[in-house]
Design an enzyme around this catalytic site. Sequence first.
Site, mmCIF file in Angstrom:
data_model
loop_
_atom_site.group_PDB
_atom_site.id
_atom_site.type_symbol
_atom_site.label_atom_id
_atom_site.label_comp_id
_atom_site.label_asym_id
_atom_site.label_seq_id
_atom_site.Cartn_x
_atom_site.Cartn_y
_atom_site.Cartn_z
ATOM 1 N NE ARG A 14 -1.475 2.635 2.783
ATOM 2 C CZ ARG A 14 -1.035 3.801 3.244
ATOM 3 N NH1 ARG A 14 -0.864 4.841 2.435
ATOM 4 N NH2 ARG A 14 -0.711 3.939 4.516
ATOM 5 C CD GLU A 144 -3.843 11.962 5.509
ATOM 6 O OE1 GLU A 144 -5.066 12.217 5.505
ATOM 7 O OE2 GLU A 144 -3.144 11.952 4.480
#
Length: 507
Positions: A14, A144
């Site tokens: 990923r 994030e």
Amino acid sequence: MGKRKIEIMDTTLRDGEQTSGVSFSAAEKLTIAQLLLEELQVDRIEIASARVSEGEFEGVKGIMAWAETKGYTDKIEVLTFVDKGLSIEWMKKSGAKVQNLLTKGSLNHLTHQLKKTPEQHFSEIAESIALANENGIATNVYLEDWSNGMRNSPEYVYQYLDFISTQPVKRILLPDTLGVLIPSETSQYITEITQKYPQIHFDFHAHNDYDLSVANVMEALKAGVHGLHVTVNGMGERAGNAPLASTIAVINDFMPEIEIGVKETSLYSVSKLVETFTGYRIPANKPIVGDNVFTQTAGIHADGDNKNNLYFNDLLPERFGRKRKYALGKTSGKANIEKNLQELGLQLNQEDLKLVTQRIIELGDKKETVTKEDLPYIISDVLDSHTYQEKITVESYLLSHAKGMRPSTTLCLKIDGQIIEEHAQGDGQFDAFMNALAKIYKTKKMTLPKLVDYAVRIPPGSSSDALCETVITWLNNGKEFKTRGLDSDQTVAAIIAAQKMLNVVAE
Ligand SMILES: CC(=O)SCCNC(=O)CCNC(=O)[C@H](O)C(C)(C)COP(=O)(O)OP(=O)(O)OC[C@H]1O[C@@H](n2cnc3c(N)ncnc32)[C@H](O)[C@@H]1OP(=O)(O)O
């Protein structure tokens, strides 16, 4: 005290695929997933971002079909978005069972990218988690930009953590999204968080923008995280993620309190396979997996290794399925050469060893390294050349090769102390050289042997700048003989072979 078990989550498929220019096919993803889980034995892998493309969907489907047969589905994760169920729908169809939900870990990202309030964001996250649960999908959450969040909006981060700790999530993933943390800050932020929420499993996800990823990983572990994210060869967006191999070696060598299950001996082969699939070359000096990292170049180091392995550290190459090498070049001494001779099963007396060493140093001045495979050629070249006296020498030459013009050579030859110069053209540079030589021999009323065969070899496994061996077969008075030349340039190697021929004939 018992060891603390840490989960290693590999995200080569990923985040590693977010290396610019890298895209794995579905078959490559499946092969890498199998190697990571079964050969290396990492605990978990992240294999894709949801919704990216049809190819990505097929890749996830293939891996999940295999994982079902092995009972690995809870080890395989997919990055998803807060997107009103689109990611969950995608996951459901693909068969994936664990989502890593991308949420905002800084007020800056929340305000400027999603343009939402914390309350709106939390409510949508709760909906995504509930929807996942209804569909049998477990949730981890990424915060994030968490590192900048801790720096600039810690009250938001804690508000978020208070909220998420009430949700049915398995793990909270703390990314240093922009690779901005220094070790002391990593330690401070993670200590604060793990102490405030001791019941929660936290992963740390480093990026390598300042080359501090492994240092930050060490601090994160000391500060109490339960899992780490890594990638093979440190691949990943921008400067990449924490490299798997160095992370494992650092934990094994410096953190005895931590337990990990990854098999060191498989690190190199997996690293090479990922290099092949991605075309993303491993730098030669990359710790553990780079071509040069177990090569001693300096003569004094090779000598010290002969005397009680004085220049070994704990990173023994055999741990990683590799071997120590001793480079040959201008910084070599006799010890480097002896080490290589041993490997080839060859022995030289001290005088010949000195001659070979000298030759390697001269070659090293032209070329950075000489390979072990070059050694037999160098030995026969050097030992050949001191078996006869040079009566004829090639003093100098100019070879020219230009588009639209015939190759030509200007040659100065010294015969019995007299220098003679000639110029000639030919079909190639060596042919022009031989034609110039023929003119000189004609003037001197001397006979030149006939060239009957010309063979060029490069030692096996060599790169394009390797030494080149030219073996020429000559016919003189009905008898054939061979001479050889060695140089990094093919024509120069042939000229060396020709000079030997002149002296053999002159004897
Ligand atoms: C931790 C990390 O590395 S984050 C990396 C995440 N992975 C990726 O971005 C790779 C995969 N991404 C993609 O394939 C695409 O960007 C998609 C499918 C997600 C979205 O594509 P698009 O609809 O074309 O949008 P685009 O890429 O231009 O912009 C991203 C959108 O996601 C939104 N977004 C950003 N973060 C999130 C989030 N956590 N959850 C949901 N949406 C988000 C942005 O606000 C933007 O929405 P907007 O267009 O309404 O302003």
